[in-house]
Write an enzyme that holds these catalytic residues in place. Sequence first.
Site, PDB file in Angstrom:
ATOM      1  N   LEU A  33       7.508   1.673  -5.890  1.00  0.00           N
ATOM      2  CA  LEU A  33       7.052   1.609  -7.007  1.00  0.00           C
ATOM      3  C   LEU A  33       7.992   0.709  -8.195  1.00  0.00           C
ATOM      4  CD1 LEU A  33       5.006   5.046  -7.827  1.00  0.00           C
ATOM      5  CD2 LEU A  33       3.845   2.496  -6.883  1.00  0.00           C
ATOM      6  N   HIS A  37       3.781  -1.635 -11.081  1.00  0.00           N
ATOM      7  CA  HIS A  37       3.076  -0.710 -10.298  1.00  0.00           C
ATOM      8  C   HIS A  37       2.734   0.215 -11.887  1.00  0.00           C
ATOM      9  CE1 HIS A  37       4.699  -1.170  -6.829  1.00  0.00           C
ATOM     10  NE2 HIS A  37       3.124  -1.675  -6.308  1.00  0.00           N
ATOM     11  N   GLN A  61      -3.155  -4.565   6.892  1.00  0.00           N
ATOM     12  CA  GLN A  61      -3.350  -5.437   5.726  1.00  0.00           C
ATOM     13  C   GLN A  61      -2.154  -6.516   6.234  1.00  0.00           C
ATOM     14  OE1 GLN A  61      -3.355  -3.056   2.413  1.00  0.00           O
ATOM     15  NE2 GLN A  61      -2.280  -4.620   1.967  1.00  0.00           N
TER      16      GLN A  61
END
Length: 283
Positions: A33, A37, A61
Amino acid sequence: MNSVSTIVELRLQIAGWRAAGDRIAFVPTMGNLHEGHLKLVDAAKEQADRVVVSIFVNPMQFGANEDLDAYPKTPEQDSALLEERGADLLFLPAVADIYPPSKSEVTVVEVPEISDILCGASRPGHFRGVTTVVAKLFNMVQPDVALFGEKDLQQLIAIRRMTTDLNFPIEIIGVPIVRESDGLAMSSRNGYLNESERSVAPRLYQIISKIREKLQSGVSDHLLLEEEAAAKLHAAGFRCDYITIRRLSDLGEPDEGESQLAILVAAWLGTTRLIDNIVINLD
Ligand code: PAF
Protein backbone atom coordinates in the site's frame (compact mmCIF):
# COMPACT_ATOMS: atom_id res chain seq x y z
CA MET A 1 -8.28 -3.13 13.33
CA ASN A 2 -9.25 -6.77 13.08
CA SER A 3 -7.66 -9.07 10.44
CA VAL A 4 -9.36 -12.19 9.08
CA SER A 5 -8.28 -14.67 6.46
CA THR A 6 -11.34 -16.88 5.93
CA ILE A 7 -14.66 -16.09 4.27
CA VAL A 8 -16.53 -17.47 7.31
CA GLU A 9 -14.79 -15.04 9.69
CA LEU A 10 -15.30 -12.19 7.24
CA ARG A 11 -19.05 -12.86 6.96
CA LEU A 12 -19.43 -13.22 10.72
CA GLN A 13 -17.80 -9.84 11.37
CA ILE A 14 -19.82 -8.13 8.64
CA ALA A 15 -23.11 -9.72 9.79
CA GLY A 16 -22.54 -8.15 13.22
CA TRP A 17 -22.11 -4.71 11.69
CA ARG A 18 -25.12 -5.18 9.43
CA ALA A 19 -27.24 -6.17 12.44
CA ALA A 20 -26.17 -2.91 14.10
CA GLY A 21 -27.35 -1.02 10.98
CA ASP A 22 -23.85 -0.01 9.84
CA ARG A 23 -23.11 1.06 6.26
CA ILE A 24 -20.12 -0.78 4.83
CA ALA A 25 -17.45 0.47 2.43
CA PHE A 26 -15.00 -1.83 0.67
CA VAL A 27 -11.52 -1.11 -0.72
CA PRO A 28 -10.07 -4.08 -2.65
CA THR A 29 -6.29 -3.98 -3.08
CA MET A 30 -3.33 -6.17 -3.94
CA GLY A 31 -1.31 -4.79 -1.02
CA ASN A 32 2.06 -2.99 -1.00
CA LEU A 33 0.00 0.00 0.00
CA HIS A 34 1.00 3.58 -0.77
CA GLU A 35 -0.66 6.93 -0.28
CA GLY A 36 -2.91 6.28 -3.33
CA HIS A 37 -4.49 3.28 -1.54
CA LEU A 38 -4.69 5.15 1.75
CA LYS A 39 -6.64 7.96 0.07
CA LEU A 40 -9.17 5.26 -0.93
CA VAL A 41 -9.48 4.37 2.75
CA ASP A 42 -9.93 8.06 3.68
CA ALA A 43 -12.66 8.40 1.04
CA ALA A 44 -14.27 5.14 2.23
CA LYS A 45 -14.44 6.47 5.79
CA GLU A 46 -16.43 9.45 4.53
CA GLN A 47 -18.93 7.10 2.86
CA ALA A 48 -19.64 4.52 5.53
CA ASP A 49 -19.54 3.50 9.19
CA ARG A 50 -17.18 0.57 8.57
CA VAL A 51 -14.31 0.17 6.13
CA VAL A 52 -13.21 -3.27 4.93
CA VAL A 53 -9.93 -3.54 2.98
CA SER A 54 -8.84 -6.72 1.19
CA ILE A 55 -5.32 -7.64 0.19
CA PHE A 56 -5.18 -10.37 -2.41
CA VAL A 57 -2.60 -10.65 -5.19
CA ASN A 58 -4.95 -12.10 -7.77
CA PRO A 59 -3.18 -14.67 -9.98
CA MET A 60 -6.00 -14.57 -12.55
CA GLN A 61 -5.21 -11.02 -13.62
CA PHE A 62 -1.51 -11.69 -14.34
CA GLY A 63 -0.41 -13.00 -17.73
CA ALA A 64 2.10 -15.85 -18.08
CA ASN A 65 5.04 -13.46 -18.56
CA GLU A 66 4.00 -10.91 -15.97
CA ASP A 67 5.23 -10.09 -12.49
CA LEU A 68 2.97 -12.29 -10.28
CA ASP A 69 5.84 -13.94 -8.40
CA ALA A 70 7.82 -10.71 -8.08
CA TYR A 71 4.78 -8.62 -7.07
CA PRO A 72 5.81 -6.82 -3.84
CA LYS A 73 4.29 -8.27 -0.69
CA THR A 74 4.48 -6.16 2.49
CA PRO A 75 1.63 -7.44 4.73
CA GLU A 76 2.97 -6.17 8.06
CA GLN A 77 3.67 -2.68 6.77
CA ASP A 78 0.26 -2.65 5.02
CA SER A 79 -1.53 -3.71 8.16
CA ALA A 80 0.18 -0.98 10.22
CA LEU A 81 -0.72 1.69 7.64
CA LEU A 82 -4.36 0.58 7.54
CA GLU A 83 -4.58 0.57 11.32
CA GLU A 84 -3.13 4.09 11.41
CA ARG A 85 -5.61 5.25 8.77
CA GLY A 86 -8.59 3.85 10.66
CA ALA A 87 -9.72 0.87 8.52
CA ASP A 88 -11.95 -1.50 10.52
CA LEU A 89 -11.23 -4.88 8.98
CA LEU A 90 -8.46 -6.37 6.83
CA PHE A 91 -9.38 -9.42 4.75
CA LEU A 92 -6.34 -11.47 3.70
CA PRO A 93 -7.66 -14.53 1.89
CA ALA A 94 -5.46 -17.36 0.63
CA VAL A 95 -5.52 -18.25 -3.08
CA ALA A 96 -7.36 -21.51 -2.26
CA ASP A 97 -10.19 -19.54 -0.59
CA ILE A 98 -10.77 -17.42 -3.67
CA TYR A 99 -10.09 -20.13 -6.25
CA PRO A 100 -10.75 -23.49 -4.58
CA PRO A 101 -8.66 -26.14 -6.36
CA SER A 102 -10.79 -27.95 -8.89
CA LYS A 103 -10.19 -30.09 -11.94
CA SER A 104 -12.52 -28.01 -14.08
CA GLU A 105 -12.18 -24.37 -15.05
CA VAL A 106 -13.66 -21.72 -12.77
CA THR A 107 -16.62 -19.52 -13.65
CA VAL A 108 -15.42 -16.15 -14.90
CA VAL A 109 -16.94 -12.70 -15.23
CA GLU A 110 -16.03 -10.92 -18.43
CA VAL A 111 -17.18 -7.45 -19.40
CA PRO A 112 -17.43 -7.19 -23.19
CA GLU A 113 -15.67 -4.54 -25.34
CA ILE A 114 -13.83 -2.55 -22.65
CA SER A 115 -11.91 -5.69 -21.58
CA ASP A 116 -10.31 -6.11 -25.00
CA ILE A 117 -9.04 -2.62 -25.82
CA LEU A 118 -5.99 -0.60 -24.65
CA CYS A 119 -4.50 -2.45 -21.62
CA GLY A 120 -6.81 -5.38 -22.44
CA ALA A 121 -5.25 -5.68 -25.90
CA SER A 122 -1.73 -5.73 -24.46
CA ARG A 123 -2.64 -7.92 -21.49
CA PRO A 124 -5.15 -10.50 -22.80
CA GLY A 125 -7.29 -11.92 -20.00
CA HIS A 126 -6.21 -9.23 -17.51
CA PHE A 127 -9.64 -7.60 -17.12
CA ARG A 128 -11.37 -10.99 -17.02
CA GLY A 129 -9.17 -11.70 -13.99
CA VAL A 130 -9.96 -8.33 -12.41
CA THR A 131 -13.74 -8.47 -12.88
CA THR A 132 -13.88 -12.12 -11.79
CA VAL A 133 -12.06 -11.48 -8.52
CA VAL A 134 -13.91 -8.24 -7.83
CA ALA A 135 -17.27 -9.97 -8.39
CA LYS A 136 -16.22 -12.73 -5.98
CA LEU A 137 -15.03 -10.21 -3.38
CA PHE A 138 -18.27 -8.23 -3.78
CA ASN A 139 -20.23 -11.40 -3.03
CA MET A 140 -18.07 -12.12 0.02
CA VAL A 141 -18.09 -8.62 1.52
CA GLN A 142 -21.49 -7.41 0.20
CA PRO A 143 -20.60 -3.76 0.75
CA ASP A 144 -22.87 -0.76 0.17
CA VAL A 145 -20.08 1.13 -1.56
CA ALA A 146 -16.74 0.17 -3.13
CA LEU A 147 -13.86 2.50 -3.97
CA PHE A 148 -11.29 2.24 -6.77
CA GLY A 149 -8.48 4.53 -7.91
CA GLU A 150 -8.95 6.55 -11.11
CA LYS A 151 -5.35 5.72 -12.00
CA ASP A 152 -6.65 2.39 -13.34
CA LEU A 153 -9.35 4.18 -15.32
CA GLN A 154 -10.08 1.27 -17.66
CA GLN A 155 -10.44 -1.05 -14.65
CA LEU A 156 -12.80 1.43 -12.96
CA ILE A 157 -15.00 1.66 -16.07
CA ALA A 158 -15.05 -2.15 -16.48
CA ILE A 159 -16.04 -2.58 -12.81
CA ARG A 160 -18.80 0.04 -13.09
CA ARG A 161 -20.18 -1.76 -16.14
CA MET A 162 -19.99 -5.17 -14.42
CA THR A 163 -21.75 -3.78 -11.35
CA THR A 164 -24.58 -2.39 -13.48
CA ASP A 165 -24.88 -5.42 -15.76
CA LEU A 166 -24.92 -7.93 -12.88
CA ASN A 167 -27.18 -5.77 -10.67
CA PHE A 168 -24.82 -5.63 -7.71
CA PRO A 169 -26.49 -3.21 -5.25
CA ILE A 170 -23.16 -1.45 -4.73
CA GLU A 171 -22.22 2.16 -5.40
CA ILE A 172 -18.87 2.42 -7.20
CA ILE A 173 -16.77 5.48 -6.39
CA GLY A 174 -13.66 6.54 -8.30
CA VAL A 175 -11.00 8.35 -6.27
CA PRO A 176 -8.63 10.83 -8.00
CA ILE A 177 -5.04 9.84 -8.80
CA VAL A 178 -2.47 10.60 -6.10
CA ARG A 179 0.81 11.90 -7.51
CA GLU A 180 4.36 12.26 -6.25
CA SER A 181 5.61 15.86 -6.00
CA ASP A 182 7.13 15.55 -9.51
CA GLY A 183 3.79 14.42 -11.00
CA LEU A 184 4.42 10.67 -11.26
CA ALA A 185 1.22 8.76 -10.45
CA MET A 186 1.71 6.59 -7.36
CA SER A 187 1.89 2.89 -8.14
CA SER A 188 3.31 -0.24 -6.54
CA ARG A 189 5.20 -0.76 -9.81
CA ASN A 190 7.17 2.50 -9.36
CA GLY A 191 9.30 0.50 -6.93
CA TYR A 192 10.66 -1.51 -9.88
CA LEU A 193 12.24 1.60 -11.46
CA ASN A 194 15.99 2.13 -11.11
CA GLU A 195 17.32 5.61 -10.30
CA SER A 196 17.67 6.79 -13.87
CA GLU A 197 14.27 5.35 -14.92
CA ARG A 198 12.67 7.03 -11.89
CA SER A 199 14.08 10.39 -13.01
CA VAL A 200 12.53 9.95 -16.48
CA ALA A 201 9.16 8.55 -15.31
CA PRO A 202 7.47 11.95 -14.58
CA ARG A 203 7.72 12.74 -18.33
CA LEU A 204 4.69 10.49 -18.75
CA TYR A 205 2.45 12.93 -16.87
CA GLN A 206 4.12 15.96 -18.45
CA ILE A 207 3.44 14.59 -21.93
CA ILE A 208 -0.26 13.85 -21.31
CA SER A 209 -0.61 17.21 -19.54
CA LYS A 210 0.62 18.87 -22.74
CA ILE A 211 -2.11 17.06 -24.71
CA ARG A 212 -4.67 18.37 -22.20
CA GLU A 213 -3.33 21.90 -22.63
CA LYS A 214 -3.60 21.66 -26.43
CA LEU A 215 -7.11 20.19 -26.33
CA GLN A 216 -8.17 22.97 -23.98
CA SER A 217 -6.69 25.59 -26.30
CA GLY A 218 -8.89 24.27 -29.12
CA VAL A 219 -6.63 21.82 -31.02
CA SER A 220 -8.97 19.13 -32.34
CA ASP A 221 -6.68 16.92 -34.44
CA HIS A 222 -6.39 13.99 -32.03
CA LEU A 223 -4.23 11.90 -34.32
CA LEU A 224 -1.66 14.66 -34.59
CA LEU A 225 -1.60 15.14 -30.80
CA GLU A 226 -1.20 11.40 -30.27
CA GLU A 227 1.63 11.15 -32.79
CA GLU A 228 3.50 14.13 -31.33
CA ALA A 229 3.15 12.67 -27.83
CA ALA A 230 4.32 9.20 -28.92
CA ALA A 231 7.42 10.78 -30.46
CA LYS A 232 8.13 12.65 -27.19
CA LEU A 233 7.78 9.41 -25.21
CA HIS A 234 10.18 7.68 -27.56
CA ALA A 235 12.69 10.55 -27.27
CA ALA A 236 12.51 10.35 -23.46
CA GLY A 237 13.39 6.65 -23.54
CA PHE A 238 9.96 5.01 -23.21
CA ARG A 239 8.65 2.17 -25.35
CA CYS A 240 5.11 3.30 -26.00
CA ASP A 241 2.26 0.80 -25.77
CA TYR A 242 -0.45 3.39 -26.44
CA ILE A 243 -1.09 7.07 -25.98
CA THR A 244 -4.59 7.98 -26.97
CA ILE A 245 -7.52 10.34 -26.55
CA ARG A 246 -10.78 8.48 -25.87
CA ARG A 247 -14.40 9.04 -24.97
CA LEU A 248 -14.61 8.96 -21.17
CA SER A 249 -17.78 6.87 -20.86
CA ASP A 250 -16.46 3.66 -22.46
CA LEU A 251 -12.97 4.54 -23.75
CA GLY A 252 -14.18 4.13 -27.33
CA GLU A 253 -12.95 6.38 -30.17
CA PRO A 254 -14.53 9.80 -29.54
CA ASP A 255 -17.08 11.23 -31.97
CA GLU A 256 -16.40 14.69 -33.36
CA GLY A 257 -17.20 17.36 -30.77
CA GLU A 258 -17.15 14.88 -27.87
CA SER A 259 -16.41 16.90 -24.72
CA GLN A 260 -15.93 14.27 -22.00
CA LEU A 261 -12.56 12.79 -22.81
CA ALA A 262 -9.76 10.77 -21.25
CA ILE A 263 -6.12 10.94 -22.30
CA LEU A 264 -4.58 7.56 -21.55
CA VAL A 265 -1.01 6.31 -21.77
CA ALA A 266 0.77 3.02 -21.17
CA ALA A 267 4.51 2.85 -21.76
CA TRP A 268 7.49 0.78 -20.74
CA LEU A 269 10.58 2.09 -19.04
CA GLY A 270 13.04 -0.80 -19.14
CA THR A 271 11.06 -3.78 -17.83
CA THR A 272 8.42 -1.70 -16.03
CA ARG A 273 5.08 -0.89 -17.64
CA LEU A 274 3.61 2.38 -16.37
CA ILE A 275 0.11 3.74 -16.97
CA ASP A 276 -1.41 7.16 -16.39
CA ASN A 277 -4.39 9.20 -17.53
CA ILE A 278 -6.07 12.58 -17.37
CA VAL A 279 -9.83 13.08 -17.53
CA ILE A 280 -10.91 16.23 -19.30
CA ASN A 281 -14.21 18.06 -19.79
CA LEU A 282 -14.07 20.46 -22.74
CA ASP A 283 -17.47 22.04 -22.02
O1 PAF B 1 -6.40 -2.41 -8.62
C1 PAF B 1 -6.06 -3.44 -8.02
O2 PAF B 1 -5.26 -3.40 -7.08
C2 PAF B 1 -6.62 -4.78 -8.46
O3 PAF B 1 -6.78 -4.85 -9.83
C3 PAF B 1 -7.93 -5.16 -7.73
C4 PAF B 1 -9.06 -4.18 -8.04
C5 PAF B 1 -7.70 -5.19 -6.23
C6 PAF B 1 -8.40 -6.55 -8.18
O4 PAF B 1 -7.44 -7.52 -7.91
